[in-house]
Design an enzyme around this catalytic site. Structure first.
Site, PDB file in Angstrom:
ATOM      1  N   VAL A 105      -8.981 -29.335  -8.674  1.00 30.73           N
ATOM      2  CA  VAL A 105      -7.664 -28.969  -8.142  1.00 30.73           C
ATOM      3  C   VAL A 105      -6.609 -29.986  -8.593  1.00 30.73           C
ATOM      4  O   VAL A 105      -5.476 -29.943  -8.126  1.00 30.73           O
ATOM      5  CB  VAL A 105      -7.706 -28.887  -6.588  1.00 30.73           C
ATOM      6  CG1 VAL A 105      -8.695 -27.847  -6.113  1.00 30.73           C
ATOM      7  CG2 VAL A 105      -8.049 -30.254  -5.960  1.00 30.73           C
ATOM      8  N   HIS A 121     -10.690 -23.090  -7.718  1.00 31.88           N
ATOM      9  CA  HIS A 121     -10.513 -23.584  -6.348  1.00 31.88           C
ATOM     10  C   HIS A 121      -9.068 -23.977  -6.040  1.00 31.88           C
ATOM     11  O   HIS A 121      -8.812 -24.743  -5.115  1.00 31.88           O
ATOM     12  CB  HIS A 121     -11.470 -24.769  -6.086  1.00 31.88           C
ATOM     13  CG  HIS A 121     -12.920 -24.363  -6.100  1.00 31.88           C
ATOM     14  ND1 HIS A 121     -13.959 -25.257  -6.287  1.00 31.88           N
ATOM     15  CD2 HIS A 121     -13.496 -23.145  -5.943  1.00 31.88           C
ATOM     16  CE1 HIS A 121     -15.119 -24.605  -6.244  1.00 31.88           C
ATOM     17  NE2 HIS A 121     -14.868 -23.326  -6.032  1.00 31.88           N
ATOM     18  N   CYS A 129       1.375 -20.710   3.011  1.00 33.92           N
ATOM     19  CA  CYS A 129       1.185 -20.452   4.434  1.00 33.92           C
ATOM     20  C   CYS A 129      -0.275 -20.050   4.696  1.00 33.92           C
ATOM     21  O   CYS A 129      -0.846 -19.240   3.968  1.00 33.92           O
ATOM     22  CB  CYS A 129       2.135 -19.346   4.884  1.00 33.92           C
ATOM     23  SG  CYS A 129       1.886 -18.897   6.621  1.00 33.92           S
ATOM     24  N   GLY A 189     -19.690 -32.419 -15.716  1.00 30.38           N
ATOM     25  CA  GLY A 189     -19.326 -33.157 -14.502  1.00 30.38           C
ATOM     26  C   GLY A 189     -19.331 -32.355 -13.224  1.00 30.38           C
ATOM     27  O   GLY A 189     -18.462 -32.548 -12.382  1.00 30.38           O
TER      28      GLY A 189
HETATM   29  C1  BJW Z   1     -19.839 -37.277 -14.054  1.00 27.78           C
HETATM   30  C2  BJW Z   1     -19.184 -38.468 -14.230  1.00 27.78           C
HETATM   31  C3  BJW Z   1     -18.655 -38.690 -15.476  1.00 27.78           C
HETATM   32  C4  BJW Z   1     -19.852 -38.469 -12.234  1.00 27.78           C
HETATM   33  N1  BJW Z   1     -18.791 -37.759 -16.430  1.00 27.78           N
HETATM   34  N2  BJW Z   1     -19.960 -36.371 -15.015  1.00 27.78           N
HETATM   35  C5  BJW Z   1     -24.823 -19.146  -2.279  1.00 27.78           C
HETATM   36  C6  BJW Z   1     -25.804 -20.018  -1.899  1.00 27.78           C
HETATM   37  C7  BJW Z   1     -25.540 -21.021  -0.946  1.00 27.78           C
HETATM   38  C8  BJW Z   1     -24.273 -21.143  -0.372  1.00 27.78           C
HETATM   39  C9  BJW Z   1     -23.296 -20.264  -0.767  1.00 27.78           C
HETATM   40  C10 BJW Z   1     -23.573 -19.288  -1.706  1.00 27.78           C
HETATM   41  N3  BJW Z   1     -22.437 -18.585  -1.919  1.00 27.78           N
HETATM   42  C11 BJW Z   1     -21.456 -19.108  -1.148  1.00 27.78           C
HETATM   43  C12 BJW Z   1     -21.954 -20.121  -0.414  1.00 27.78           C
HETATM   44  C13 BJW Z   1     -21.193 -20.939   0.580  1.00 27.78           C
HETATM   45  C14 BJW Z   1     -20.342 -22.010  -0.047  1.00 27.78           C
HETATM   46  C15 BJW Z   1     -21.234 -22.971  -0.828  1.00 27.78           C
HETATM   47  O1  BJW Z   1     -21.347 -22.912  -2.032  1.00 27.78           O
HETATM   48  N4  BJW Z   1     -21.854 -23.939  -0.148  1.00 27.78           N
HETATM   49  C16 BJW Z   1     -22.697 -24.946  -0.815  1.00 27.78           C
HETATM   50  C17 BJW Z   1     -22.270 -26.349  -0.404  1.00 27.78           C
HETATM   51  C18 BJW Z   1     -24.130 -24.680  -0.498  1.00 27.78           C
HETATM   52  N5  BJW Z   1     -19.301 -21.455  -0.892  1.00 27.78           N
HETATM   53  C19 BJW Z   1     -18.125 -21.029  -0.404  1.00 27.78           C
HETATM   54  O2  BJW Z   1     -17.883 -21.050   0.786  1.00 27.78           O
HETATM   55  C20 BJW Z   1     -17.105 -20.494  -1.407  1.00 27.78           C
HETATM   56  N6  BJW Z   1     -16.569 -19.244  -0.990  1.00 27.78           N
HETATM   57  C21 BJW Z   1     -17.286 -18.137  -0.919  1.00 27.78           C
HETATM   58  O3  BJW Z   1     -18.457 -18.118  -1.197  1.00 27.78           O
HETATM   59  O4  BJW Z   1     -16.558 -17.028  -0.547  1.00 27.78           O
HETATM   60  C22 BJW Z   1     -17.251 -15.793  -0.333  1.00 27.78           C
HETATM   61  C23 BJW Z   1     -17.499 -15.666   1.136  1.00 27.78           C
HETATM   62  C24 BJW Z   1     -16.440 -15.668   2.002  1.00 27.78           C
HETATM   63  C25 BJW Z   1     -16.678 -15.512   3.348  1.00 27.78           C
HETATM   64  C26 BJW Z   1     -17.967 -15.406   3.833  1.00 27.78           C
HETATM   65  C27 BJW Z   1     -19.041 -15.437   2.939  1.00 27.78           C
HETATM   66  C28 BJW Z   1     -18.798 -15.564   1.581  1.00 27.78           C
HETATM   67  C29 BJW Z   1     -15.900 -21.417  -1.513  1.00 27.78           C
HETATM   68  C30 BJW Z   1     -16.235 -22.761  -2.064  1.00 27.78           C
HETATM   69  C31 BJW Z   1     -14.984 -23.656  -2.060  1.00 27.78           C
HETATM   70  C32 BJW Z   1     -15.289 -25.077  -2.495  1.00 27.78           C
HETATM   71  N7  BJW Z   1     -14.160 -25.895  -2.227  1.00 27.78           N
HETATM   72  C33 BJW Z   1     -14.185 -27.305  -2.611  1.00 27.78           C
HETATM   73  C34 BJW Z   1     -12.901 -27.981  -2.065  1.00 27.78           C
HETATM   74  C35 BJW Z   1     -11.684 -27.542  -2.894  1.00 27.78           C
HETATM   75  C36 BJW Z   1     -10.436 -28.153  -2.376  1.00 27.78           C
HETATM   76  C37 BJW Z   1     -10.440 -29.668  -2.437  1.00 27.78           C
HETATM   77  O5  BJW Z   1     -10.609 -30.269  -3.533  1.00 27.78           O
HETATM   78  O6  BJW Z   1     -10.277 -30.269  -1.400  1.00 27.78           O
HETATM   79  O7  BJW Z   1     -14.257 -27.419  -4.046  1.00 27.78           O
HETATM   80  S1  BJW Z   1     -15.645 -28.190  -2.050  1.00 27.78           S
HETATM   81  C38 BJW Z   1     -15.792 -29.209  -3.492  1.00 27.78           C
HETATM   82  O8  BJW Z   1     -17.029 -28.905  -4.199  1.00 27.78           O
HETATM   83  C39 BJW Z   1     -14.650 -28.768  -4.426  1.00 27.78           C
HETATM   84  C40 BJW Z   1     -15.327 -28.763  -5.766  1.00 27.78           C
HETATM   85  O9  BJW Z   1     -14.607 -27.962  -6.679  1.00 27.78           O
HETATM   86  C41 BJW Z   1     -16.700 -28.255  -5.445  1.00 27.78           C
HETATM   87  C42 BJW Z   1     -17.752 -28.556  -6.474  1.00 27.78           C
HETATM   88  O10 BJW Z   1     -17.943 -29.944  -6.610  1.00 27.78           O
HETATM   89  P1  BJW Z   1     -18.156 -30.561  -8.057  1.00 27.78           P
HETATM   90  O11 BJW Z   1     -16.936 -30.383  -8.876  1.00 27.78           O
HETATM   91  O12 BJW Z   1     -19.415 -30.078  -8.629  1.00 27.78           O
HETATM   92  O13 BJW Z   1     -18.202 -32.130  -7.719  1.00 27.78           O
HETATM   93  P2  BJW Z   1     -19.431 -32.992  -7.172  1.00 27.78           P
HETATM   94  O14 BJW Z   1     -18.839 -34.209  -6.592  1.00 27.78           O
HETATM   95  O15 BJW Z   1     -20.340 -32.199  -6.338  1.00 27.78           O
HETATM   96  O16 BJW Z   1     -20.242 -33.401  -8.496  1.00 27.78           O
HETATM   97  C43 BJW Z   1     -19.708 -34.319  -9.437  1.00 27.78           C
HETATM   98  C44 BJW Z   1     -20.676 -34.455 -10.579  1.00 27.78           C
HETATM   99  O17 BJW Z   1     -20.060 -35.247 -11.572  1.00 27.78           O
HETATM  100  C45 BJW Z   1     -21.996 -35.151 -10.189  1.00 27.78           C
HETATM  101  O18 BJW Z   1     -23.092 -34.359 -10.660  1.00 27.78           O
HETATM  102  C46 BJW Z   1     -21.944 -36.468 -10.959  1.00 27.78           C
HETATM  103  O19 BJW Z   1     -23.212 -36.879 -11.446  1.00 27.78           O
HETATM  104  C47 BJW Z   1     -21.032 -36.121 -12.105  1.00 27.78           C
HETATM  105  N8  BJW Z   1     -20.308 -37.245 -12.681  1.00 27.78           N
HETATM  106  N9  BJW Z   1     -19.265 -39.159 -12.983  1.00 27.78           N
HETATM  107  C48 BJW Z   1     -19.466 -36.597 -16.108  1.00 27.78           C
HETATM  108  N10 BJW Z   1     -18.014 -39.850 -15.736  1.00 27.78           N
HETATM  109 ZN    ZN Z   2       3.771 -17.437   6.686  1.00 25.32          ZN
END
Ligand code: BJW
Ligand code: ZN
Length: 248
Positions: A105, A121, A129, A189
């Site tokens: 983001v 995301h 809102c 990443g």
């Molecule tokens: C390096 C490095 C270097 C370090 N070089 N690499 C199926 C199965 C299970 C659960 C679910 C499923 N489907 C849906 C779900 C529920 C849920 C979910 O996934 N939960 C899991 C935790 C299990 N998903 C949702 O709720 C999603 N919506 C949805 O499914 O809607 C449908 C629905 C609606 C209503 C009812 C039912 C279904 C929405 C997910 C939204 C995620 N939002 C966030 C916050 C965004 C806003 C903010 O930034 O504040 O998005 S959470 C956070 O995690 C953020 C990220 O985009 C996201 C992913 O994280 P990311 O980018 O992978 O980062 P990290 O920190 O996890 O990893 C970093 C990596 O970098 C590491 O591996 C390091 O090793 C590496 N690294 N240095 C390269 N130098």
């Molecule tokens: Zn409004």
């Protein structure tokens, strides 16, 4: 850190590719000083995103959620793209078809010069809102700590996707379509645990793409990749560019 050698298979696949898709997560911005959510150096370990990045948390305690986002907005505004972001911006100009799908983001891909970025995301700089979704520019907490509100009475929030919320439909359609047609898929990443975004990895694999993962650590889905490049993306991606004969 010494520059790791890139396996020939990865260079051969990219050299002959017509369509390439890159899928990025928080790790690509780590070298810009933006902490990741999880992993060895995930700074938000004190703040669990599963607890704060939810509509329930915002409805119960908007001030605490806004504090987290104000802090992150300021940090991201002060951060700059790193060589990993710039390498992908260069790839957009090189490959006949290039798609950049990000979970981030922070807007750093755009600031590095990438023109088309599928932001799954949302974007932390924008507000909207919580009730009627009307855009609210970059409105945040006021100078006296007053929480922002919409004309409809609803609370203003960051325009990002929280757990339990759906991803932007048009962006999902476009990104999923491109990934189904890609020759090479490069995941950079991401811990590959948040769905539906992580599902793109499974889709690319099923569609027969050559699969490359760039991450210093093994992830949940590492087994789906043909080549895993273990190291920081700010070093690996420019090295891949160099091997492809692309100037920075
Ligand atoms: C390096 C490095 C270097 C370090 N070089 N690499 C199926 C199965 C299970 C659960 C679910 C499923 N489907 C849906 C779900 C529920 C849920 C979910 O996934 N939960 C899991 C935790 C299990 N998903 C949702 O709720 C999603 N919506 C949805 O499914 O809607 C449908 C629905 C609606 C209503 C009812 C039912 C279904 C929405 C997910 C939204 C995620 N939002 C966030 C916050 C965004 C806003 C903010 O930034 O504040 O998005 S959470 C956070 O995690 C953020 C990220 O985009 C996201 C992913 O994280 P990311 O980018 O992978 O980062 P990290 O920190 O996890 O990893 C970093 C990596 O970098 C590491 O591996 C390091 O090793 C590496 N690294 N240095 C390269 N130098
Ligand atoms: Zn409004």
């Amino acid at each position: 850190m010494p520059v790791p050698s890139i396996p020939e298979a990865a260079i051969a696949a990219l050299s002959s590719a017509e369509a390439v898709a890159a899928f990025t997560g928080a790790g690509i911005s780590a070298e810009s000083g933006v902490p990741t959510f999880r992993g060895e150096r995930g700074l938000w370990r004190t703040y669990r995103p599963e607890e704060l990045a939810t509509p329930q948390a915002f409805e119960a305690d908007p001030r605490t959620v806004w504090e987290w986002y104000t802090f992150r907005r300021d940090l991201m505004a002060k951060s700059n793209p790193n060589p990993g972001h710039y390498a992908l911006a260069r790839w957009e100009r090189h490959f006949p078809h290039f798609s950049l799908v990000t979970q981030n983001v922070d807007g750093l891909h755009h600031r590095a010069g990438s023109q088309v970025v599928y932001e799954l995301h949302g974007n932390i700089c924008r507000s909207r809102c919580h009730w009627c979704r009307k855009p609210a520019g970059d409105l945040g907490v006021g100078p006296d700590g007053e929480l922002p509100h919409c004309a409809c009475g609803g609370p203003i929030r960051p325009d990002v996707v929280w757990f339990g919320e759906t991803l932007p439909a048009r962006t999902v359609d476009d990104a999923w379509k491109d990934v189904r047609q890609t020759d090479v898929f490069v995941s950079v990443g991401t811990s590959s645990i948040v769905y539906p975004a992580a599902g793109l990895i499974e889709i690319a694999r099923s569609a027969g793409a050559f699969m490359i993962e760039v991450n210093p650590e093994e992830t949940e889905l590492s087994g789906l990749f043909d080549v895993c490049l273990r190291g920081p993306s700010g070093i690996i991606l420019p090295e891949v560019s160099r091997r492809l004969g692309l100037a920075d």
